[in-house]
Motif scaffolding. Structure first.
Motif, PDB file in Angstrom:
ATOM      1  N   LYS A  69       0.826  -1.190   0.000  1.00  0.00           N
ATOM      2  CA  LYS A  69       0.000   0.000   0.000  1.00  0.00           C
ATOM      3  C   LYS A  69       0.865   1.247   0.000  1.00  0.00           C
ATOM      4  CE  LYS A  69      -1.708   1.511   3.630  1.00  0.00           C
ATOM      5  NZ  LYS A  69      -2.381   2.217   4.715  1.00  0.00           N
TER       6      LYS A  69
ATOM      7  N   LEU B  48     -11.033   9.831   7.217  1.00  0.00           N
ATOM      8  CA  LEU B  48     -10.673  10.040   5.829  1.00  0.00           C
ATOM      9  C   LEU B  48     -10.742   8.661   5.198  1.00  0.00           C
ATOM     10  CD1 LEU B  48      -9.529  12.678   4.583  1.00  0.00           C
ATOM     11  CD2 LEU B  48      -7.277  11.677   4.912  1.00  0.00           C
TER      12      LEU B  48
ATOM     13  N   ALA C  67     -11.218   5.891   2.305  1.00  0.00           N
ATOM     14  CA  ALA C  67     -11.195   5.584   0.877  1.00  0.00           C
ATOM     15  C   ALA C  67     -11.948   4.281   0.673  1.00  0.00           C
ATOM     16  CB  ALA C  67      -9.777   5.455   0.386  1.00  0.00           C
TER      17      ALA C  67
ATOM     18  N   ALA D 114      -7.116  -2.284   3.946  1.00  0.00           N
ATOM     19  CA  ALA D 114      -6.059  -2.149   4.944  1.00  0.00           C
ATOM     20  C   ALA D 114      -5.916  -0.692   5.345  1.00  0.00           C
ATOM     21  CB  ALA D 114      -4.735  -2.661   4.383  1.00  0.00           C
TER      22      ALA D 114
ATOM     23  N   VAL E 283      -3.985   2.180   8.429  1.00  0.00           N
ATOM     24  CA  VAL E 283      -3.138   2.502   9.573  1.00  0.00           C
ATOM     25  C   VAL E 283      -3.742   3.715  10.246  1.00  0.00           C
ATOM     26  CG1 VAL E 283      -0.845   3.229  10.321  1.00  0.00           C
ATOM     27  CG2 VAL E 283      -1.061   1.698   8.373  1.00  0.00           C
TER      28      VAL E 283
ATOM     29  N   VAL F 275      -7.830   7.929  12.190  1.00  0.00           N
ATOM     30  CA  VAL F 275      -7.383   8.408  10.894  1.00  0.00           C
ATOM     31  C   VAL F 275      -7.186   7.192  10.010  1.00  0.00           C
ATOM     32  CG1 VAL F 275      -5.655   9.706   9.653  1.00  0.00           C
ATOM     33  CG2 VAL F 275      -6.166  10.272  12.013  1.00  0.00           C
ATOM     34  N   LEU F 276      -7.986   7.070   8.996  1.00  0.00           N
ATOM     35  CA  LEU F 276      -7.889   5.916   8.127  1.00  0.00           C
ATOM     36  C   LEU F 276      -7.045   6.265   6.920  1.00  0.00           C
ATOM     37  CD1 LEU F 276     -11.540   4.621   8.308  1.00  0.00           C
ATOM     38  CD2 LEU F 276      -9.629   4.204   9.814  1.00  0.00           C
ATOM     39  N   PHE F 277      -5.927   5.557   6.770  1.00  0.00           N
ATOM     40  CA  PHE F 277      -5.075   5.748   5.605  1.00  0.00           C
ATOM     41  C   PHE F 277      -5.550   4.733   4.575  1.00  0.00           C
ATOM     42  CE2 PHE F 277      -3.210   7.944   8.729  1.00  0.00           C
ATOM     43  CZ  PHE F 277      -1.843   7.991   8.837  1.00  0.00           C
ATOM     44  N   ALA F 278      -5.962   5.205   3.471  1.00  0.00           N
ATOM     45  CA  ALA F 278      -6.587   4.309   2.504  1.00  0.00           C
ATOM     46  C   ALA F 278      -5.550   3.576   1.680  1.00  0.00           C
ATOM     47  CB  ALA F 278      -7.474   5.115   1.583  1.00  0.00           C
ATOM     48  N   THR F 279      -5.971   2.436   1.146  1.00  0.00           N
ATOM     49  CA  THR F 279      -5.084   1.702   0.235  1.00  0.00           C
ATOM     50  C   THR F 279      -5.022   2.427  -1.094  1.00  0.00           C
ATOM     51  OG1 THR F 279      -6.988   0.368  -0.260  1.00  0.00           O
ATOM     52  CG2 THR F 279      -5.323  -0.583   1.186  1.00  0.00           C
ATOM     53  N   THR F 280      -6.095   3.142  -1.396  1.00  0.00           N
ATOM     54  CA  THR F 280      -6.085   3.955  -2.598  1.00  0.00           C
ATOM     55  C   THR F 280      -5.221   5.177  -2.326  1.00  0.00           C
ATOM     56  OG1 THR F 280      -8.356   3.273  -2.883  1.00  0.00           O
ATOM     57  CG2 THR F 280      -7.564   5.028  -4.298  1.00  0.00           C
TER      58      THR F 280
ATOM     59  N   LEU G 230      -3.661   8.655  -1.924  1.00  0.00           N
ATOM     60  CA  LEU G 230      -4.234   9.951  -1.613  1.00  0.00           C
ATOM     61  C   LEU G 230      -3.232  10.961  -2.130  1.00  0.00           C
ATOM     62  CD1 LEU G 230      -6.734  10.475   0.200  1.00  0.00           C
ATOM     63  CD2 LEU G 230      -5.126  10.838   2.046  1.00  0.00           C
TER      64      LEU G 230
ATOM     65  N   ILE H 189       3.452   4.988   4.932  1.00  0.00           N
ATOM     66  CA  ILE H 189       3.587   3.962   5.969  1.00  0.00           C
ATOM     67  C   ILE H 189       2.960   2.680   5.435  1.00  0.00           C
ATOM     68  CG2 ILE H 189       3.042   3.289   8.328  1.00  0.00           C
ATOM     69  CD1 ILE H 189       2.690   6.226   9.014  1.00  0.00           C
TER      70      ILE H 189
ATOM     71  N   PHE I 199      -0.524  -4.136   5.154  1.00  0.00           N
ATOM     72  CA  PHE I 199      -1.283  -2.887   5.274  1.00  0.00           C
ATOM     73  C   PHE I 199      -0.463  -1.764   4.698  1.00  0.00           C
ATOM     74  CE2 PHE I 199       0.824  -4.055   9.217  1.00  0.00           C
ATOM     75  CZ  PHE I 199       1.676  -3.001   9.389  1.00  0.00           C
TER      76      PHE I 199
END
Lengths: 354, 354, 354
Positions: free
Chosen positions: A2, B11, B13, B20, B22, C4-9, C11, C24, C354
């Motif tokens: 990712k 946030l 997506a 997945a 973090v 805070v969701l870090f997307a796989t898509t 950004l 990350i 992830f």
């Protein structure tokens, strides 16, 4: 794998009553370091035992800053600063480690800091150079340009350096408290730290009083000028300091003069720089450290090491830094420095911010 | 410097087959801590050698939680929890360090945990206070309110505290395994951990059997009430535990009663709290630790230290916490606590979450 | 708690001249490990003193990769790689720790690396298996499949393993420099590292020359085939290496042959795998390590341990891995391995990225 791309353009969410946020930023740097104080075997040029490090080594640092903050309903910002850093110098590769955290509460131009504080001497304008390394080259070369760093004590480049409170990048720092205020051209800063006494035995007897430092600066800038006056009072030997500096900016040129009294050792510095071409800038500096007075040596005011090396460490030092802006937050940096004891360092490499 | 603002608003997506993510969250806290157990020199109030720490110190903590997870096609969430924390207490500033990771697989109300597990005793509802610190003040003051923490053993505030498996913030934790289940008002938890035996010599002879703990809780909540029953069985001395507690919530008031048998030492606690004004809340607690029985002392069931201090550590302790919500995830916290041995702590400061 | 969701898509912010970013990513893994080399007490199956670890243990790892980079105006990417990892193996739970950073400058197919370098042997295609662990099972079982890992030296699974430069996950790594180039089907890599000499005394006398390694690989892939030739030259004993391997991919099947000369010890390996069913894949391997030659033993070319155990460590080893894709970046992995000295390991568990 990712890929989460954090943009340089701020990603601001305005919804919600709370405004808590975490930011990650930092820089990387790497290059080559030549230091004539190193020797693989035998003795180095001053007769000290060699360390096994070559004269020329890779040097590098990676620094990540984690900044956390929120804002109360009354408009007070509460936050913390945390850092992890990995350094490689003199052929010794290092792993990353977290420092101690600095906490703060700020409102308008006022800020209260607690923990791994900035320190009023460290934070005084004009103490450091306005270069990528705060000194010259890639590492800053121990900021030998600064008139509050003193070479006296030993000839291998040690001396009384950084003997004030500062935001430690790799240690816990001072565990102090500080107040900072700025308004218009004025800024002021007062810091205090206190370490635990060292005691042994039962009942515990005082072995060494913990370090207690009080420091302050006031600074004012108007049109193209800035002046700073700073001082530190400490319960430890060699740490009392008085610092004054003035700088003027004239278009593509600037010049600075600084003077400090370091617990009896005077040091003066002259600094200047210019921008030229599309992306180049040059910084030059020279400073002079006075000899330890013979009366101070005679009455035991200085210890043996300091006295013995007083001649070798006093005198004139100078340095130069060249920077070329590569764009995207990156630059090429090259610098050189020569100390009174003839220790010479030359470095070149790149910096990049993120 | 680049600023990446992570918003409190999620946030999310939604594109892509994988989910997945973090997340980074945490809190900071800082304030002042008064502790009459500290002494700069000589002996402290119980005659123990002083540590060199002043009675009043800055106290602070920064905690960052990294939470990672993904979801399989079958809807099982696989994830991990990781933490870095920096603490400063009693005048000793600390640097940050990572803990050991907890891994989990969850599906519906069921969760399997592995590694630095939560632990069923630690996770049992009603063990801790519902305050910012889980106890009183800024640090929680070692959670002396909890009836599963026992003062017996020594008089300096040590005792048999935290002798169960818990998610370690700064260490590797238990390296255990646990299953958790919740449905409707019911929740249950079973945990097990096993450390390596300590052996020396060749052939290696058993010196000490590694700690092996089995713990469980069941809890049920209905309308305004919640009850919890928890127990631990350990192969180590002093660690067997049985805990029962009940709590009722009545509008702005709540009250809790708890009792525990700690390997023969009984401890009882009463707790209550109320919300008042626009943003204030108050918590009060009192508990009582029984003396070690004389037969236990006589037959060697307790070691000397424990016997000697049995009178000084048994008895009544009490504490109070006041909290004022500052908004934005921040609050002002103040608390005080007094132990049977007359150790008194008073703390005040702020918390902020991000 | 803020999420805070870090997307796989990705950004991606496109505004602004700079494109600095931080990403990350990482993985978690946990499962069970059976190892017949462990023994709680007494001696293990080879007569070595037991370690106190059980034969069956929880095994786990959490890895977070921090990747930072920016791009200069000239299109050169400057970046760094940094990692924190927590491992638990053989019943010993570990905390997380940062490694040393790797820095790079890349342009087109060219990359210069500095610091905790990848290393040309480590990075050579076909050295490792294309499994989740790079070997078999959850941990990879020390990559005993690799023909550049040598069992000779001692019988407990030690031997001369990983005696080349590699990107260290938990240490500072090699502090080296490397250049990598790829174009079309070709890829090549040259790495060099140098550690400080170890000296003692005054004047300092050389005790041990710092490790100096030069390594290189060239690899080419066309249609369904890939070949790799790699070599290392070191100033340390046992570290000179020559490696050759070829692999072909045929639809759902693949096969690989590899051979290495490890400073005089030859090792050969055969590997194959297949995908089947909806989400399953299987990997099998067998390799053979030649005996140390009697002349080498006689003339002291090998030390005693190596000679004594030469028979026990030479011979045939084999392993198997089964993987089932769970979706969402997660998979179930199970594997087993048997070494010439009859050390047997069996592992099963899950991986998630992830």
């Amino acid at each position: 794998m990712k890929k989460v791309l954090f943009a340089t353009t701020a990603l601001i969410a305005t919804a919600g009553v709370a405004a808590a946020d975490v930011t990650i930023s930092g820089y990387g740097r790497f290059g080559l370091d030549y230091n004539n104080a190193n020797a693989n075997t035998g003795v180095n040029k001053w007769g000290y035992a060699a360390t096994g490090a070559s004269k020329t080594n890779l040097t590098s640092r990676l620094r990540l800053n984690f900044d956390m903050s929120t804002e109360t309903d009354a408009g007070v910002t509460l936050g913390a600063q945390f850092r992890v850093q990995a350094d490689s110098d003199n052929g010794e590769a290092g792993t990353g480690g977290w420092n101690g955290a600095r906490f703060y509460a700020s409102y308008g131009g006022f800020e209260l800091g607690v923990g791994n504080i900035y320190g009023a001497i460290e934070w005084a304008p004009l103490v450091y150079l306005d270069t990528r390394s705060s000194g010259v080259g890639i590492t800053g070369m121990n900021d030998a340009h600064a008139v509050i760093n003193v070479n006296a004590e030993n000839g291998a480049g040690g001396g009384e350096y950084y003997n004030w409170d500062y935001y430690s990048s790799t240690g816990s720092g001072a565990n102090g408290v500080e107040v900072m205020y700025s308004a218009g051209g004025f800024s002021g800063h007062l810091s205090y730290s206190e370490q635990n006494d060292e005691v042994i035995g039962d009942p515990a007897v005082l072995v060494e009083e913990g370090t207690r430092r009080t420091a302050a600066f006031v600074s004012y800038n108007w049109s193209n000028w800035i002046v700073t006056l700073a001082a530190q009072d400490s319960n430890q030997e060699w740490e009392d300091k008085l610092f004054f500096a003035i700088q003027g900016d004239f278009g593509q040129y600037w010049a600075k003069a600084a003077i400090a009294d370091n617990d009896g050792i005077k040091k003066y510095g002259l600094y200047g720089g210019m921008d030229f071409g599309a992306a180049s800038s040059l910084v030059l500096w020279v400073n002079h450290e006075d000899k330890v007075s013979s009366s101070d040596v005679a009455n035991g005011r200085y210890n043996n090491d300091r006295a013995v090396n007083a001649d070798g460490t006093a005198g004139t030092a100078y340095g130069v830094n060249y920077s070329y802006d590569l764009g995207g937050g990156a630059s090429f940096e090259a610098g050189a420095q020569r100390l009174p004891n003839k220790q010479t360092q030359v470095q070149a490499g790149v910096y990049f911010s993120f």
